[in-house]
Motif scaffolding. Structure first.
Motif, PDB file in Angstrom:
ATOM      1  N   UNK A  56      16.142   2.076  16.344  1.00  0.00           N
ATOM      2  CA  UNK A  56      14.706   2.173  16.138  1.00  0.00           C
ATOM      3  C   UNK A  56      13.986   3.145  17.040  1.00  0.00           C
ATOM      4  N   UNK A  57      14.288   3.132  18.348  1.00  0.00           N
ATOM      5  CA  UNK A  57      13.582   4.007  19.281  1.00  0.00           C
ATOM      6  C   UNK A  57      13.843   5.472  18.955  1.00  0.00           C
ATOM      7  N   UNK A  58      15.114   5.816  18.705  1.00  0.00           N
ATOM      8  CA  UNK A  58      15.445   7.201  18.359  1.00  0.00           C
ATOM      9  C   UNK A  58      14.783   7.596  17.042  1.00  0.00           C
ATOM     10  N   UNK A  59      14.789   6.676  16.074  1.00  0.00           N
ATOM     11  CA  UNK A  59      14.185   6.975  14.777  1.00  0.00           C
ATOM     12  C   UNK A  59      12.680   7.184  14.917  1.00  0.00           C
ATOM     13  N   UNK A  60      12.016   6.383  15.716  1.00  0.00           N
ATOM     14  CA  UNK A  60      10.561   6.537  15.892  1.00  0.00           C
ATOM     15  C   UNK A  60      10.226   7.874  16.548  1.00  0.00           C
ATOM     16  N   UNK A  61      11.043   8.310  17.498  1.00  0.00           N
ATOM     17  CA  UNK A  61      10.791   9.624  18.126  1.00  0.00           C
ATOM     18  C   UNK A  61      10.951  10.742  17.110  1.00  0.00           C
ATOM     19  N   UNK A  62      11.945  10.625  16.253  1.00  0.00           N
ATOM     20  CA  UNK A  62      12.192  11.648  15.240  1.00  0.00           C
ATOM     21  C   UNK A  62      11.039  11.701  14.235  1.00  0.00           C
ATOM     22  N   UNK A  63      10.530  10.527  13.860  1.00  0.00           N
ATOM     23  CA  UNK A  63       9.488  10.442  12.840  1.00  0.00           C
ATOM     24  C   UNK A  63       8.102  10.777  13.379  1.00  0.00           C
ATOM     25  N   UNK A  64       7.947  10.756  14.689  1.00  0.00           N
ATOM     26  CA  UNK A  64       6.622  10.973  15.300  1.00  0.00           C
ATOM     27  C   UNK A  64       6.099  12.378  15.004  1.00  0.00           C
TER      28      UNK A  64
ATOM     29  N   UNK B  65       8.728  20.341  -0.257  1.00  0.00           N
ATOM     30  CA  UNK B  65       8.353  20.070  -1.651  1.00  0.00           C
ATOM     31  C   UNK B  65       7.326  18.949  -1.774  1.00  0.00           C
ATOM     32  N   UNK B  66       7.416  17.944  -0.917  1.00  0.00           N
ATOM     33  CA  UNK B  66       6.524  16.774  -1.008  1.00  0.00           C
ATOM     34  C   UNK B  66       6.046  16.398   0.378  1.00  0.00           C
ATOM     35  N   UNK B  67       4.805  15.972   0.447  1.00  0.00           N
ATOM     36  CA  UNK B  67       4.280  15.466   1.714  1.00  0.00           C
ATOM     37  C   UNK B  67       4.804  14.051   1.953  1.00  0.00           C
ATOM     38  N   UNK B  68       4.856  13.666   3.215  1.00  0.00           N
ATOM     39  CA  UNK B  68       5.188  12.293   3.593  1.00  0.00           C
ATOM     40  C   UNK B  68       3.969  11.735   4.303  1.00  0.00           C
ATOM     41  N   UNK B  69       3.382  10.702   3.749  1.00  0.00           N
ATOM     42  CA  UNK B  69       2.155  10.141   4.314  1.00  0.00           C
ATOM     43  C   UNK B  69       2.426   9.481   5.661  1.00  0.00           C
TER      44      UNK B  69
ATOM     45  N   UNK C  17       0.813  -1.221   0.000  1.00  0.00           N
ATOM     46  CA  UNK C  17       0.000   0.000   0.000  1.00  0.00           C
ATOM     47  C   UNK C  17       0.845   1.270   0.000  1.00  0.00           C
ATOM     48  N   UNK C  18       2.151   1.156   0.191  1.00  0.00           N
ATOM     49  CA  UNK C  18       3.002   2.344   0.258  1.00  0.00           C
ATOM     50  C   UNK C  18       3.190   2.945  -1.134  1.00  0.00           C
ATOM     51  N   UNK C  19       3.282   4.279  -1.213  1.00  0.00           N
ATOM     52  CA  UNK C  19       3.569   4.918  -2.512  1.00  0.00           C
ATOM     53  C   UNK C  19       4.928   4.475  -3.040  1.00  0.00           C
ATOM     54  N   UNK C  20       4.987   4.151  -4.318  1.00  0.00           N
ATOM     55  CA  UNK C  20       6.226   3.671  -4.925  1.00  0.00           C
ATOM     56  C   UNK C  20       6.672   4.606  -6.039  1.00  0.00           C
TER      57      UNK C  20
ATOM     58  N   UNK D 123       1.447   6.651   6.748  1.00  0.00           N
ATOM     59  CA  UNK D 123       1.813   5.244   6.634  1.00  0.00           C
ATOM     60  C   UNK D 123       3.281   5.088   6.194  1.00  0.00           C
ATOM     61  N   UNK D 124       3.801   6.065   5.453  1.00  0.00           N
ATOM     62  CA  UNK D 124       5.211   6.021   5.077  1.00  0.00           C
ATOM     63  C   UNK D 124       6.091   6.212   6.306  1.00  0.00           C
ATOM     64  N   UNK D 125       5.749   7.173   7.131  1.00  0.00           N
ATOM     65  CA  UNK D 125       6.520   7.414   8.358  1.00  0.00           C
ATOM     66  C   UNK D 125       6.497   6.178   9.254  1.00  0.00           C
ATOM     67  N   UNK D 126       5.320   5.559   9.385  1.00  0.00           N
ATOM     68  CA  UNK D 126       5.195   4.385  10.249  1.00  0.00           C
ATOM     69  C   UNK D 126       6.037   3.218   9.743  1.00  0.00           C
ATOM     70  N   UNK D 127       6.199   3.128   8.424  1.00  0.00           N
ATOM     71  CA  UNK D 127       6.929   2.002   7.832  1.00  0.00           C
ATOM     72  C   UNK D 127       8.444   2.206   7.833  1.00  0.00           C
ATOM     73  N   UNK D 128       8.906   3.429   8.035  1.00  0.00           N
ATOM     74  CA  UNK D 128      10.326   3.717   7.834  1.00  0.00           C
ATOM     75  C   UNK D 128      11.276   2.934   8.741  1.00  0.00           C
ATOM     76  N   UNK D 129      11.003   2.745  10.039  1.00  0.00           N
ATOM     77  CA  UNK D 129      11.946   1.939  10.831  1.00  0.00           C
ATOM     78  C   UNK D 129      12.124   0.526  10.285  1.00  0.00           C
TER      79      UNK D 129
END
Length: 270
Positions: free
Chosen positions: A262-270, A208-212, A136-139, A214-220
């Motif tokens: 992962x924990x640091x990345x999730x805080x950054x992406x939140x 320039x572009x939005x980040x959905x 389902x992620x944008x490709x 679901x994309x943020x949630x999938x990044x870790x």
């Protein structure tokens, strides 16, 4: 190489900073030497690699990746086979099959524990991140190697994006999180993320572009899977003279290090 050159020229024609391709005397961008090896020349671009002390360069890197994705969406070249897109899906859809292929091709007694741990980790990742969620992620087209050594800057402006050897299709979030980890770290080779720089990269991208969501949630998960070994890439490394067992251990170590981020990345992406 010809595909890469077509893509680079697509970017260049639309004002994106990259190293211009030099045509040969026969007007061909790729020539073969006496031993049949292909060569391409590029114009020299004046600039410096990413400076880890310059926040504005990290923000510029994010902006330029978003521009790359925008322009890539307009590229009409032939879609090539995608190792990344295909294998990342298999990591979460068929972890046993992926590991069995590695075991059959390169396994020996010394790798068995590594491969068992690898399979368990893939199964853990697949629980919150099944194949359907990946699908389902944008490709789109990905640079797939977006880091500071593949960029040149003059001041805080990117002068060129380099090295399109890994260009392929896949979830755009893979490119974005690679940028976060690369431009947000303390130095080359570091696994320590700096929230200010990582968020600066994301802020630049969002200009320039939005980040959905679901994309943020999938990044870790995508960050970790981007380090995972699979049989096809190991065969390529073996053909280039690299010991595949050593490469597998190295990739799995990188996976563990990325998981620890992962924990640091999730805080950054939140």
């Amino acid at each position: 190489m010809r595909f890469q050159i077509r893509f680079q020229r697509h970017l260049e024609a639309r004002g994106f900073p990259t190293a211009p391709v030099v045509d040969s005397r026969t007007a061909a961008p790729v020539v073969l030497d006496a031993e049949g090896r292909p060569w391409t020349l590029f114009e020299l671009v004046d600039g410096e690699h990413f400076d880890f002390s310059r926040l504005d360069q990290a923000r510029e890197a994010g902006r330029r990746l978003a521009e790359f994705h925008d322009l890539a969406d307009r590229f009409t070249g032939v879609v090539t086979a995608s190792l990344l897109e295909d294998e990342v899906r298999r990591f979460v859809a068929a972890p046993r099959e992926v590991v069995d292929e590695l075991r059959a091709a390169f396994g020996d007694g010394s790798l068995e524990r590594n491969l068992r741990d690898f399979r368990r980790r893939l199964e853990v990742i697949a629980v919150p991140f099944p194949a359907g969620r990946l699908d389902a992620l944008p490709t789109g087209w990905l640079h797939n190697d977006y880091h500071g050594r593949n960029t040149l800057f003059r001041g805080d402006t990117m002068a060129a994006l380099l090295d399109f050897d890994k260009l392929e299709r896949g979830p755009r979030a893979s490119d974005i999180v690679r940028g976060v980890l690369s431009f947000g770290r303390k130095r080359r080779g570091s696994r320590v993320l700096r929230p200010l720089f990582a968020r600066g990269f994301l802020d630049g991208y969002r200009e320039r572009r939005d980040i959905a969501r679901e994309e943020l949630a999938a990044m870790p998960a995508l960050a970790e899977l981007s380090e995972a070994p699979f049989a096809a890439i190991c065969r390529m490394r073996e053909a280039n003279g690299e010991d595949p067992a050593t490469a597998i251990r190295r990739d799995l170590q990188y996976m563990r290090e990325t998981e620890a981020q992962g924990a640091a990345l999730r805080r950054i992406l939140a």
